[in-house]
Design a protein around this motif. Structure first.
Motif, PDB file in Angstrom:
ATOM      1  N   VAL A  70       0.869  -1.192   0.125  1.00 32.74           N
ATOM      2  CA  VAL A  70      -0.142   0.069  -0.060  1.00 32.74           C
ATOM      3  C   VAL A  70       0.855   1.104   0.017  1.00 32.74           C
ATOM      4  O   VAL A  70       0.484   2.134  -0.575  1.00 32.74           O
ATOM      5  N   ALA A  71       1.983   0.983   0.779  1.00 35.02           N
ATOM      6  CA  ALA A  71       2.942   2.622   0.582  1.00 35.02           C
ATOM      7  C   ALA A  71       3.554   2.650  -0.640  1.00 35.02           C
ATOM      8  O   ALA A  71       3.277   3.620  -1.199  1.00 35.02           O
ATOM      9  N   VAL A  72       3.840   1.563  -1.371  1.00 32.73           N
ATOM     10  CA  VAL A  72       4.448   1.669  -2.618  1.00 32.73           C
ATOM     11  C   VAL A  72       3.220   2.073  -3.557  1.00 32.73           C
ATOM     12  O   VAL A  72       3.464   3.142  -4.501  1.00 32.73           O
ATOM     13  N   ALA A  73       2.006   1.496  -3.515  1.00 34.58           N
ATOM     14  CA  ALA A  73       1.031   2.145  -4.187  1.00 34.58           C
ATOM     15  C   ALA A  73       0.747   3.686  -4.176  1.00 34.58           C
ATOM     16  O   ALA A  73       0.553   4.416  -5.198  1.00 34.58           O
ATOM     17  N   ASN A  74       0.724   4.317  -2.864  1.00 38.06           N
ATOM     18  CA  ASN A  74       0.484   5.578  -2.716  1.00 38.06           C
ATOM     19  C   ASN A  74       1.802   6.531  -3.250  1.00 38.06           C
ATOM     20  O   ASN A  74       1.582   7.600  -3.605  1.00 38.06           O
ATOM     21  N   GLN A  75       2.896   5.983  -3.173  1.00 39.26           N
ATOM     22  CA  GLN A  75       4.021   6.543  -3.618  1.00 39.26           C
ATOM     23  C   GLN A  75       3.980   6.476  -5.143  1.00 39.26           C
ATOM     24  O   GLN A  75       4.381   7.626  -5.659  1.00 39.26           O
ATOM     25  N   VAL A  76       3.531   5.561  -5.814  1.00 44.26           N
ATOM     26  CA  VAL A  76       3.237   5.674  -7.111  1.00 44.26           C
ATOM     27  C   VAL A  76       2.238   6.809  -7.461  1.00 44.26           C
ATOM     28  O   VAL A  76       2.542   7.693  -8.550  1.00 44.26           O
ATOM     29  N   ALA A  77       1.226   6.861  -6.771  1.00 38.65           N
ATOM     30  CA  ALA A  77       0.051   7.698  -7.064  1.00 38.65           C
ATOM     31  C   ALA A  77       0.634   9.125  -6.775  1.00 38.65           C
ATOM     32  O   ALA A  77       0.485  10.248  -7.882  1.00 38.65           O
ATOM     33  N   LYS A  78       1.527   9.282  -5.994  1.00 38.66           N
ATOM     34  CA  LYS A  78       2.227  10.641  -5.819  1.00 38.66           C
ATOM     35  C   LYS A  78       3.120  11.039  -6.913  1.00 38.66           C
ATOM     36  O   LYS A  78       3.120  11.974  -7.638  1.00 38.66           O
ATOM     37  N   GLU A  79       3.925  10.000  -7.378  1.00 38.37           N
ATOM     38  CA  GLU A  79       4.933  10.331  -8.394  1.00 38.37           C
ATOM     39  C   GLU A  79       4.109  10.479  -9.619  1.00 38.37           C
ATOM     40  O   GLU A  79       4.581  11.172 -10.365  1.00 38.37           O
ATOM     41  N   GLN A  80       3.024   9.766  -9.802  1.00 42.59           N
ATOM     42  CA  GLN A  80       2.224  10.026 -11.361  1.00 42.59           C
ATOM     43  C   GLN A  80       1.406  11.303 -11.019  1.00 42.59           C
ATOM     44  O   GLN A  80       0.540  11.461 -12.145  1.00 42.59           O
ATOM     45  N   GLY A  81       1.313  11.987  -9.982  1.00 46.39           N
ATOM     46  CA  GLY A  81       0.535  13.232  -9.874  1.00 46.39           C
ATOM     47  C   GLY A  81      -0.762  12.921  -9.745  1.00 46.39           C
ATOM     48  O   GLY A  81      -1.608  13.967 -10.083  1.00 46.39           O
ATOM     49  N   VAL A  82      -1.467  11.744  -9.238  1.00 41.35           N
ATOM     50  CA  VAL A  82      -2.934  11.556  -9.008  1.00 41.35           C
ATOM     51  C   VAL A  82      -3.091  11.621  -7.388  1.00 41.35           C
ATOM     52  O   VAL A  82      -4.473  11.435  -7.121  1.00 41.35           O
ATOM     53  N   ASP A  83      -2.280  11.863  -6.649  1.00 42.22           N
ATOM     54  CA  ASP A  83      -2.563  11.789  -5.424  1.00 42.22           C
ATOM     55  C   ASP A  83      -3.638  12.775  -4.748  1.00 42.22           C
ATOM     56  O   ASP A  83      -4.357  12.558  -3.776  1.00 42.22           O
ATOM     57  N   GLN A  84      -3.806  14.007  -5.360  1.00 41.86           N
ATOM     58  CA  GLN A  84      -4.618  15.063  -4.938  1.00 41.86           C
ATOM     59  C   GLN A  84      -5.851  14.968  -5.777  1.00 41.86           C
ATOM     60  O   GLN A  84      -7.044  15.094  -5.158  1.00 41.86           O
ATOM     61  N   SER A  85      -5.939  14.418  -7.001  1.00 45.72           N
ATOM     62  CA  SER A  85      -7.254  14.068  -7.815  1.00 45.72           C
ATOM     63  C   SER A  85      -7.956  12.928  -7.290  1.00 45.72           C
ATOM     64  O   SER A  85      -9.290  12.801  -7.590  1.00 45.72           O
ATOM     65  N   GLY A  86      -7.070  11.895  -6.760  1.00 46.95           N
ATOM     66  CA  GLY A  86      -7.991  10.723  -6.459  1.00 46.95           C
ATOM     67  C   GLY A  86      -7.463   9.512  -7.273  1.00 46.95           C
ATOM     68  O   GLY A  86      -7.090   9.574  -8.383  1.00 46.95           O
ATOM     69  N   TYR A  87      -7.501   8.313  -6.782  1.00 49.51           N
ATOM     70  CA  TYR A  87      -7.017   7.132  -7.397  1.00 49.51           C
ATOM     71  C   TYR A  87      -7.592   5.982  -6.804  1.00 49.51           C
ATOM     72  O   TYR A  87      -8.160   5.922  -5.649  1.00 49.51           O
ATOM     73  N   ARG A  88      -7.566   4.678  -7.339  1.00 48.97           N
ATOM     74  CA  ARG A  88      -8.119   3.549  -6.896  1.00 48.97           C
ATOM     75  C   ARG A  88      -6.965   2.530  -6.689  1.00 48.97           C
ATOM     76  O   ARG A  88      -6.327   2.383  -7.512  1.00 48.97           O
ATOM     77  N   ILE A  89      -6.945   1.902  -5.471  1.00 47.18           N
ATOM     78  CA  ILE A  89      -6.170   0.771  -5.190  1.00 47.18           C
ATOM     79  C   ILE A  89      -7.219  -0.431  -5.306  1.00 47.18           C
ATOM     80  O   ILE A  89      -8.214  -0.419  -4.405  1.00 47.18           O
ATOM     81  N   LEU A  90      -6.805  -1.478  -6.132  1.00 43.69           N
ATOM     82  CA  LEU A  90      -7.994  -2.706  -5.895  1.00 43.69           C
ATOM     83  C   LEU A  90      -6.904  -3.947  -6.559  1.00 43.69           C
ATOM     84  O   LEU A  90      -5.874  -3.838  -7.086  1.00 43.69           O
ATOM     85  N   THR A  91      -7.494  -4.992  -5.935  1.00 43.38           N
ATOM     86  CA  THR A  91      -7.011  -6.213  -6.365  1.00 43.38           C
ATOM     87  C   THR A  91      -7.965  -7.415  -6.486  1.00 43.38           C
ATOM     88  O   THR A  91      -8.924  -7.364  -5.930  1.00 43.38           O
ATOM     89  N   ASN A  92      -7.913  -8.029  -7.559  1.00 43.85           N
ATOM     90  CA  ASN A  92      -8.752  -9.204  -7.883  1.00 43.85           C
ATOM     91  C   ASN A  92      -8.473 -10.427  -7.372  1.00 43.85           C
ATOM     92  O   ASN A  92      -7.407 -10.724  -7.309  1.00 43.85           O
ATOM     93  N   VAL A  93      -9.516 -11.064  -6.882  1.00 45.21           N
ATOM     94  CA  VAL A  93      -9.255 -12.417  -6.436  1.00 45.21           C
ATOM     95  C   VAL A  93     -10.298 -13.519  -7.068  1.00 45.21           C
ATOM     96  O   VAL A  93     -11.382 -13.316  -6.742  1.00 45.21           O
ATOM     97  N   GLY A  94      -9.820 -14.453  -8.025  1.00 49.73           N
ATOM     98  CA  GLY A  94     -10.296 -15.248  -8.314  1.00 49.73           C
ATOM     99  C   GLY A  94     -11.211 -14.964  -9.754  1.00 49.73           C
ATOM    100  O   GLY A  94     -11.216 -13.757 -10.130  1.00 49.73           O
ATOM    101  N   ASP A  95     -11.811 -15.915 -10.176  1.00 47.13           N
ATOM    102  CA  ASP A  95     -12.413 -15.727 -11.475  1.00 47.13           C
ATOM    103  C   ASP A  95     -13.551 -14.733 -11.635  1.00 47.13           C
ATOM    104  O   ASP A  95     -13.296 -14.167 -12.564  1.00 47.13           O
ATOM    105  N   ASP A  96     -14.347 -14.888 -10.788  1.00 48.68           N
ATOM    106  CA  ASP A  96     -15.740 -13.819 -10.710  1.00 48.68           C
ATOM    107  C   ASP A  96     -15.143 -12.359 -10.662  1.00 48.68           C
ATOM    108  O   ASP A  96     -15.790 -11.409 -11.009  1.00 48.68           O
ATOM    109  N   ALA A  97     -13.783 -12.148 -10.124  1.00 44.15           N
ATOM    110  CA  ALA A  97     -13.376 -10.742  -9.900  1.00 44.15           C
ATOM    111  C   ALA A  97     -12.709 -10.583 -11.113  1.00 44.15           C
ATOM    112  O   ALA A  97     -12.044  -9.187 -11.386  1.00 44.15           O
TER     113      ALA A  97
END
Ligand code: AMP
Ligand code: ZN
Length: 118
Positions: A70-97
Protein backbone atom coordinates in the motif's frame (compact mmCIF):
# COMPACT_ATOMS: atom_id res chain seq x y z
CA UNK A 1 5.75 -22.56 4.19
CA UNK A 2 4.84 -19.99 1.56
CA UNK A 3 6.26 -20.48 -1.92
CA UNK A 4 8.73 -17.82 -2.93
CA UNK A 5 8.76 -18.45 -6.65
CA UNK A 6 6.57 -20.16 -9.24
CA UNK A 7 8.66 -20.97 -12.34
CA UNK A 8 5.63 -20.60 -14.62
CA UNK A 9 4.43 -17.29 -13.17
CA UNK A 10 4.64 -14.16 -15.35
CA UNK A 11 4.84 -11.74 -12.42
CA UNK A 12 7.56 -13.82 -10.71
CA UNK A 13 9.60 -13.41 -13.91
CA UNK A 14 8.86 -9.68 -14.14
CA UNK A 15 9.65 -9.11 -10.45
CA UNK A 16 12.97 -10.95 -10.88
CA UNK A 17 13.86 -8.59 -13.73
CA UNK A 18 13.91 -11.40 -16.29
CA UNK A 19 11.69 -9.58 -18.81
CA UNK A 20 13.53 -6.25 -18.47
CA UNK A 21 10.31 -4.52 -17.44
CA UNK A 22 11.06 -0.97 -16.28
CA UNK A 23 10.24 -0.57 -12.58
CA UNK A 24 8.67 2.67 -11.41
CA UNK A 25 9.49 1.70 -7.83
CA UNK A 26 11.55 -1.15 -6.42
CA UNK A 27 12.04 -2.03 -2.77
CA UNK A 28 13.52 -5.14 -1.18
CA UNK A 29 10.16 -6.92 -1.35
CA UNK A 30 8.00 -5.06 -3.89
CA UNK A 31 8.12 -3.78 -7.47
CA UNK A 32 5.79 -1.45 -9.38
CA UNK A 33 5.49 -1.36 -13.17
CA UNK A 34 3.08 -0.05 -15.79
CA UNK A 35 0.15 -2.26 -16.76
CA UNK A 36 0.56 -3.48 -20.34
CA UNK A 37 -3.10 -2.72 -21.14
CA UNK A 38 -3.85 0.47 -19.20
CA UNK A 39 -7.47 1.11 -18.25
CA UNK A 40 -6.79 4.69 -17.14
CA UNK A 41 -4.08 7.33 -17.72
CA UNK A 42 -2.37 5.99 -14.60
CA UNK A 43 -2.48 2.20 -14.38
CA UNK A 44 0.36 0.69 -12.41
CA UNK A 45 0.69 -2.74 -10.84
CA UNK A 46 2.31 -3.13 -7.42
CA UNK A 47 3.60 -6.65 -6.92
CA UNK A 48 5.39 -8.55 -4.16
CA UNK A 49 8.61 -10.22 -5.32
CA UNK A 50 7.54 -13.34 -3.45
CA UNK A 51 4.95 -15.50 -5.17
CA UNK A 52 1.58 -15.16 -3.42
CA UNK A 53 -1.37 -16.35 -5.50
CA UNK A 54 -3.83 -13.65 -4.41
CA UNK A 55 -4.97 -11.59 -1.44
CA UNK A 56 -6.82 -14.66 -0.20
CA UNK A 57 -3.46 -16.30 0.53
CA UNK A 58 -2.28 -13.48 2.80
CA UNK A 59 -2.15 -14.12 6.52
CA UNK A 60 -1.11 -12.30 9.66
CA UNK A 61 2.57 -12.93 8.94
CA UNK A 62 2.19 -10.79 5.82
CA UNK A 63 1.07 -7.63 7.60
CA UNK A 64 4.38 -5.90 6.90
CA UNK A 65 4.31 -6.85 3.24
CA UNK A 66 0.72 -5.66 2.82
CA UNK A 67 1.62 -2.37 4.43
CA UNK A 68 4.57 -2.01 2.05
CA UNK A 69 2.40 -2.79 -0.98
CA UNK A 70 0.00 0.00 0.00
CA UNK A 71 2.86 2.39 0.76
CA UNK A 72 4.35 1.75 -2.68
CA UNK A 73 0.90 2.21 -4.29
CA UNK A 74 0.61 5.57 -2.53
CA UNK A 75 4.13 6.52 -3.64
CA UNK A 76 3.26 5.64 -7.24
CA UNK A 77 0.11 7.77 -7.06
CA UNK A 78 2.16 10.70 -5.81
CA UNK A 79 4.85 10.27 -8.43
CA UNK A 80 2.19 10.00 -11.16
CA UNK A 81 0.56 13.18 -9.91
CA UNK A 82 -2.82 11.67 -9.05
CA UNK A 83 -2.56 11.81 -5.27
CA UNK A 84 -4.63 15.01 -5.10
CA UNK A 85 -7.18 14.13 -7.81
CA UNK A 86 -7.75 10.67 -6.39
CA UNK A 87 -7.01 7.11 -7.36
CA UNK A 88 -8.19 3.57 -6.83
CA UNK A 89 -6.21 0.71 -5.32
CA UNK A 90 -7.77 -2.64 -6.11
CA UNK A 91 -6.91 -6.28 -6.24
CA UNK A 92 -8.88 -9.03 -7.93
CA UNK A 93 -9.29 -12.42 -6.27
CA UNK A 94 -10.41 -15.36 -8.38
CA UNK A 95 -12.49 -15.88 -11.48
CA UNK A 96 -15.59 -13.81 -10.74
CA UNK A 97 -13.40 -10.81 -9.94
CA UNK A 98 -11.55 -11.29 -13.23
CA UNK A 99 -8.16 -12.25 -11.83
CA UNK A 100 -6.05 -13.32 -14.80
CA UNK A 101 -2.56 -13.34 -13.29
CA UNK A 102 -2.40 -15.54 -10.22
CA UNK A 103 0.31 -13.59 -8.45
CA UNK A 104 -0.92 -10.96 -6.02
CA UNK A 105 -0.94 -7.44 -7.47
CA UNK A 106 -2.49 -4.12 -6.54
CA UNK A 107 -3.81 -2.06 -9.44
CA UNK A 108 -3.29 1.69 -9.00
CA UNK A 109 -5.72 3.52 -11.27
CA UNK A 110 -6.21 7.23 -11.71
CA UNK A 111 -5.96 10.24 -13.95
CA UNK A 112 -9.67 10.27 -14.85
CA UNK A 113 -12.93 9.86 -12.94
CA UNK A 114 -13.41 6.15 -12.32
CA UNK A 115 -16.81 4.50 -12.44
CA UNK A 116 -18.29 3.69 -9.08
CA UNK A 117 -18.60 -0.01 -8.30
CA UNK A 118 -21.96 -1.70 -8.07
P1 AMP B 1 -5.88 -9.11 -13.10
O1 AMP B 1 -6.87 -9.26 -14.23
O2 AMP B 1 -6.40 -8.38 -11.91
O3 AMP B 1 -5.23 -10.44 -12.75
O4 AMP B 1 -4.74 -8.15 -13.66
C1 AMP B 1 -3.71 -8.60 -14.46
C2 AMP B 1 -3.17 -7.38 -15.15
O5 AMP B 1 -1.88 -7.68 -15.64
C3 AMP B 1 -4.01 -6.91 -16.34
O6 AMP B 1 -4.42 -5.57 -16.11
C4 AMP B 1 -3.02 -7.02 -17.52
O7 AMP B 1 -3.18 -5.98 -18.46
C5 AMP B 1 -1.68 -6.97 -16.82
N1 AMP B 1 -0.58 -7.60 -17.52
C6 AMP B 1 -0.57 -8.82 -18.13
N2 AMP B 1 0.65 -9.08 -18.65
C7 AMP B 1 1.42 -8.00 -18.35
C8 AMP B 1 2.79 -7.67 -18.61
N3 AMP B 1 3.61 -8.47 -19.29
N4 AMP B 1 3.25 -6.48 -18.17
C9 AMP B 1 2.44 -5.62 -17.50
N5 AMP B 1 1.14 -5.89 -17.21
C10 AMP B 1 0.64 -7.06 -17.63
ZN1 ZN C 1 4.45 -15.41 -9.10
Amino acid sequence: MVETRDPDCLFCKIAAGELNTPFLVETDDVVAFADIAPQAPTHVLVVPKRHISSASALNGDDAGLLSELVAVANQVAKEQGVDQSGYRILTNVGDDAGQTVHHLHLHVLGGRPLATLG
